[in-house]
Every structure is written in structure tokens, then in C-alpha cells.
Motif scaffolding. Structure first.
Motif, mmCIF file in Angstrom:
data_model
loop_
_atom_site.group_PDB
_atom_site.id
_atom_site.type_symbol
_atom_site.label_atom_id
_atom_site.label_comp_id
_atom_site.label_asym_id
_atom_site.label_seq_id
_atom_site.Cartn_x
_atom_site.Cartn_y
_atom_site.Cartn_z
ATOM 1 N N THR A 142 59.076 47.229 47.035
ATOM 2 C CA THR A 142 59.311 45.893 47.581
ATOM 3 C C THR A 142 58.470 44.841 46.873
ATOM 4 O OG1 THR A 142 57.616 46.250 49.280
ATOM 5 C CG2 THR A 142 59.873 46.797 49.862
ATOM 6 N N TYR A 167 64.097 44.220 46.356
ATOM 7 C CA TYR A 167 63.926 44.853 47.658
ATOM 8 C C TYR A 167 64.848 46.060 47.647
ATOM 9 C CZ TYR A 167 63.011 45.143 52.666
ATOM 10 O OH TYR A 167 62.608 45.561 53.922
ATOM 11 N N THR A 205 67.084 49.210 48.016
ATOM 12 C CA THR A 205 67.816 49.963 49.027
ATOM 13 C C THR A 205 67.331 51.407 48.953
ATOM 14 O OG1 THR A 205 69.751 48.533 48.791
ATOM 15 C CG2 THR A 205 70.107 50.700 49.774
ATOM 16 N N ARG A 240 67.040 52.031 54.705
ATOM 17 C CA ARG A 240 66.756 50.605 54.648
ATOM 18 C C ARG A 240 67.631 49.918 53.592
ATOM 19 N NH1 ARG A 240 61.123 49.202 52.375
ATOM 20 N NH2 ARG A 240 62.264 49.379 50.412
ATOM 21 N N GLY A 293 68.738 47.131 51.072
ATOM 22 C CA GLY A 293 67.994 46.146 50.297
ATOM 23 C C GLY A 293 68.936 45.289 49.478
#
Length: 344
Positions: A291, A296, A298, A335, A337
Motif C-alpha cells: 500500500t 493499493y 488487490t 481486499r 485495490g
């Protein structure tokens, strides 16, 4: 300046007490009078005596140290931020238990030799498969071992996420975005093992099974897409991506580690292409660097430091004589991104 090291015999002769009493003063002071203890310690200070920790540990029957057994070379293992975070968590618990932490690389490319020579009370390792030599070394040493992300075998204490489910979710997200020209960059199949028998339940196989399940839902199989394995480092990720892109027209890299995924992003950018507009990349681990890199990522997030803490807590429970379960689950979260883009 004297060259000879002061010994316990010197302390005994100078203080007038036996070597056994002197030993008690340093290791079990409650077994002798406070007067005797004070005199012995005073003599030791005057003679600049420093107890030999190996001798002390031998008398106690413990080393007061746990070991982190590296599954690869020091360079490769500690180049991976995920491994660094696991190690940090283990160190927190070792310190909490007044233990030192010893980092143990394979000796002559042999995990079993490292186990035979480890001066520790217990071991933690990552991604390890128990070949017969390793099993025999552990049997001979009678030393407890906790695995992080290891081969999920009965009777072996292992801490891991549900790798099949996490890999399925990772690949499913890619397929839902319309990607079909996909390449997988896998973890090394089994470090320092010449042969990993078919069906061995390694982390690598578990994740590949998750990928294959997702792909089959879209009429594909894992055998139909390019796949390479490489050490978990940024540099190896760069090289793996370049190798794949030289021979294949793809739209997405699915990586089993964030460190390798970041290498893929660099390789794509070095070719004058953009992530995610020209190429999508997804990773696995949720490391901070993913990050802080300008992207950002994924990825599948698992708290590596918390994983290290939990593994060390399990190990100290075993060292303390507790029974702990073989299978210990850990949480993960997929998550989204900004490195995974939908294909039009």
C-alpha cells in the motif's frame, strides 16, 4: 590485564564454598543461605566472573531460546516482508517469555542438518514439508515444532489460513472482471526438498486447488494458463513477469505473494505499460509495502505479525507441556485495490 578466564573453581576456592554451592548461587539461589549467596556473588564481582550461559542452560536442561527455521536461504527468506513480519511477531513473544530468538538457516541446503544442530528449546518454520529426513531429525531431537503455512498433516502443529478458499476468492475476483488471459506466479513448491510426493498437502498445492476450482466455474483449468514458480522476492517477481510476458499475451498476473506482485508491477511499468489500465496484478499477504508503493494492491490480507505471535504462543504452550491441536486456523480477508481492472 589477565588473559585467563575466571572459572567456577576460582570462585569456590576464593569464597570457601564448594563448586555445587557456587552453582546454586547463580542458578538456584533459594537452595542456599542468603549469606552464602551474597558472599559468592561478591567474590564473583571482584574476580570479574561471568557465568557461562551454555553451562547454565545445560544445568537447567533448557536453552531459553526458540528458533525460527528458515525454509530458504537467509537472503531469500528475509527479502520477503511477509516473513519479516512473522519473525517480528515471534520475537515479541520470545522476549515476553525471557527467551532469545535464533534465526536458523538450512545447513548445507539441509533442513534436517539445521534441526540436528539447533541449540533451542523449540522451532517455528514456514511453508515446510516433512520429508523423512526432517521427521527423523525431529524424532531424534525430541524438539517441538510449530509450522506457519506448512503442509497440513495429522500430528503436526500447523497454523494457516484456509488457503484453498482464499485462493479461490482471489482468482474468482479476477475472473469476475472478465480476465481470461491469466498467468499465475506460484510460491516455490517445496524448499530444500528434492521430491514432494503427489498429494502432499503443501500451501502451494492448496492454493493451486483453489485457483483450479474458480477457473473450472468459467470453463477453464489451471493446466491451460501459464504458471511459473519463483522465490518470494521483489527481484524474482520482476524476472518472472518478464519471462511470462515475453512468451504470452496476458491481461492479469495472479501472484501467491505481494512481494512478487510488486515485482510484476515494476516489470510492467518498465515496459512502458500501466497497471491497471494495460495489465492487472493481484497479490497475496497484505504486506505494508503493497500500500506504500503508489499502488493499493488487490490482495488477500493476513496479519503476518499476528500470525508470528500466535505461532510462538502455540510453541511456548507445547514447551510448557500443554497439548495443543494439530490444526490451528487463522483469519484472512480479500481486499479489493486499484490494481485489478475490468476487461471491456
Amino acid at each position: 590485564m589477565k588473559n585467563r578466564k575466571t572459572t567456577i573453581s576460582d570462585i569456590a576456592r576464593e569464597s570457601g564454598y564448594s563448586k555445587t554451592t557456587v552453582s546454586f548461587a547463580f542458578n538456584s539461589p533459594s537452595r542456599i543461605s542468603s549469606q552464602a549467596c551474597e558472599k559468592i556473588l561478591e567474590v564473583a564481582r571482584r574476580l570479574d566472573y561471568m557465568p557461562d550461559p551454555m553451562a547454565r542452560n545445560f544445568s537447567l536442561g533448557m536453552h531459553k531460546s526458540i528458533g525460527f527455521l528458515l525454509p530458504q536461504t537467509i537472503s531469500d527468506s528475509l527479502s520477503n516482508p511477509y516473513t519479516q513480519a512473522v519473525l517480528r511477531g515471534i520475537g515479541i513473544v520470545a522476549e515476553r517469555n525471557d527467551n532469545t530468538l535464533t534465526v536458523i538457516p538450512p545447513m548445507h541446503s539441509s533442513i534436517s542438518e539445521a534441526i540436528k544442530n539447533a541449540t533451542v528449546d523449540g522451532l517455528i518454520s514456514m511453508g515446510l514439508w516433512f520429508d523423512p529426513q526432517i521427521r527423523e531429525s525431529l524424532r531424534m531431537r525430541k524438539i517441538p515444532l510449530v509450522l506457519v503455512d506448512g503442509a497440513d498433516e495429522e500430528g503436526v502443529i500447523n497454523l494457516s489460513i484456509d488457503d484453498r478458499a482464499a485462493a479461490y476468492e482471489q482468482m474468482k475476483a479476477v475472473l469476475e472482471k472478465g480476465h481470461r488471459k491469466i498467468a499465475v506466479i506460484s510460491l516455490p513448491f517445496s524448499a530444500y526438498a528434492d521430491v514432494t510426493p503427489e498429494g502432499t498437502n503443501t500451501i502451494c498445492r492448496r492454493r493451486q486447488e483453489g485457483y483450479d476450482t474458480a477457473l473450472r466455474e468459467y470453463g477453464l483449468t489451471l493446466d491451460e494458463i501459464p504458471m511459473v514458480s519463483c522465490p518470494v522476492t521483489f527481484e524474482d517477481g520482476v524476472q518472472a513477469a518478464r519471462t511470462i510476458m515475453a512468451d504470452n499475451e496476458i491481461t492479469c498476473f495472479v501472484c501467491m505473494s505481494d512481494a512478487v506482485a510488486l515485482g510484476c508491477i515494476f516489470a510492467v511499468s518498465a515496459m512502458g505499460r500501466n497497471v491497471p489500465d494495460d495489465m492487472s496484478v493481484v497479490g497475496f499477504d497484505g504486506i505494508y509495502e503493497a500500500t506504500a508503493s503508489g499502488h493499493y494492491l488487490t490482495t488477500v490480507v493476513q496479519d503476518a505479525e499476528a500470525k508470528g505471535i500466535r505461532s510462538a504462543e502455540l510453541l511456548f504452550r507445547v514447551i510448557g507441556g500443554e497439548e495443543v491441536p494439530s490444526h490451528n486456523s487463522f483469519e484472512y480477508q480479500f481486499r479489493p485495490g486499484n490494481t485489478l481492472r475490468e476487461i471491456n
